[in-house]
Scaffold this active site. Structure first.
Site: not given
Ligand code: GRF
Length: 197
Positions: A15-17, A94-95, A113, A148-149, A178
């Site tokens: 959770g750094s972002n 991450m899902r 991302h 995705v992305d 980021e």
């Protein structure tokens, strides 16, 4: 003055972002507030960090839902709506999402991302950039769509790849960017949405 746009940050890990977004939201001039931090796993480190910062930290554990990803997302969606959330910021969630959540939040869900999309969607972005001999790397904030992305790009930051970089040193250099990019892009995005509204 209008209240600030209510953002939920969805996480799976450290959770750094998310922390960077919470810090940014503390500035009086910031146009968004972090209304909720939500994780899909109870051991997500970021939950503790959010709670310590005085932000509601909720786990909607994926485990009891087994393989029914949509049922899990319906529970997440209900939690978000109960709190009046307006925008979702995925930050190391991450899902892979099902069409249910993607469609329900179309145009109001952002992701960060760690590559210069459209290069290197998916995992291991830094190792892939080094292996390809790229001279620069970076990160992208984009709207979430079914692929995705793949959604429309809202902002990017570039960093050099240095000759003795490995994926860890490069990841650290990108991560620093980021944290700045996500807060700045989210602030611009919510401000633009308000002008349209
Ligand atoms: C970040 O590199 C982000 O770009 C990617 O997952 C990582 C999450 O890190 N989607 P953190 O949990 O925000 O520290």
């Amino acid at each position: 003055m209008d209240p600030k746009t209510k953002v939920a940050v969805l996480i799976s890990g450290r959770g750094s972002n998310m922390e960077a977004l919470i810090r940014a939201a503390q500035a009086p001039s910031c146009p968004f507030q972090i209304a909720l931090v939500l994780a899909n796993k109870p051991d997500a480190k970021g939950l503790e960090i959010a709670a310590e910062a005085g932000v509601e930290a909720l786990c909607v554990d994926q485990k009891p839902f087994g393989k029914d990803r949509e049922a899990h997302e319906r529970a997440i969606d209900a939690a978000l709506r109960e709190r009046g959330v307006e925008v979702i910021a995925l930050a190391g969630y991450m899902r892979i999402l099902t069409p249910f959540l993607v469609d329900a939040w179309e145009g109001r869900m952002l992701n960060i991302h760690p590559s210069l999309l459209p290069k290197y969607p998916g995992l291991d972005t830094h190792a892939r950039a080094i292996a390809a001999g790229d001279v620069e790397a970076g990160c992208t904030v984009h709207l979430v769509t079914a692929g995705v992305d793949e959604g429309p790009i809202l902002g990017q930051a570039h960093v050099p790849i240095l000759p003795d970089d490995d994926d860890h040193t490069l990841a650290a250099r990108v991560l620093e960017q980021e944290h700045k990019l996500y807060a700045a892009t989210l602030a611009r995005f919510v401000s633009e949405q308000r002008i349209k509204a």
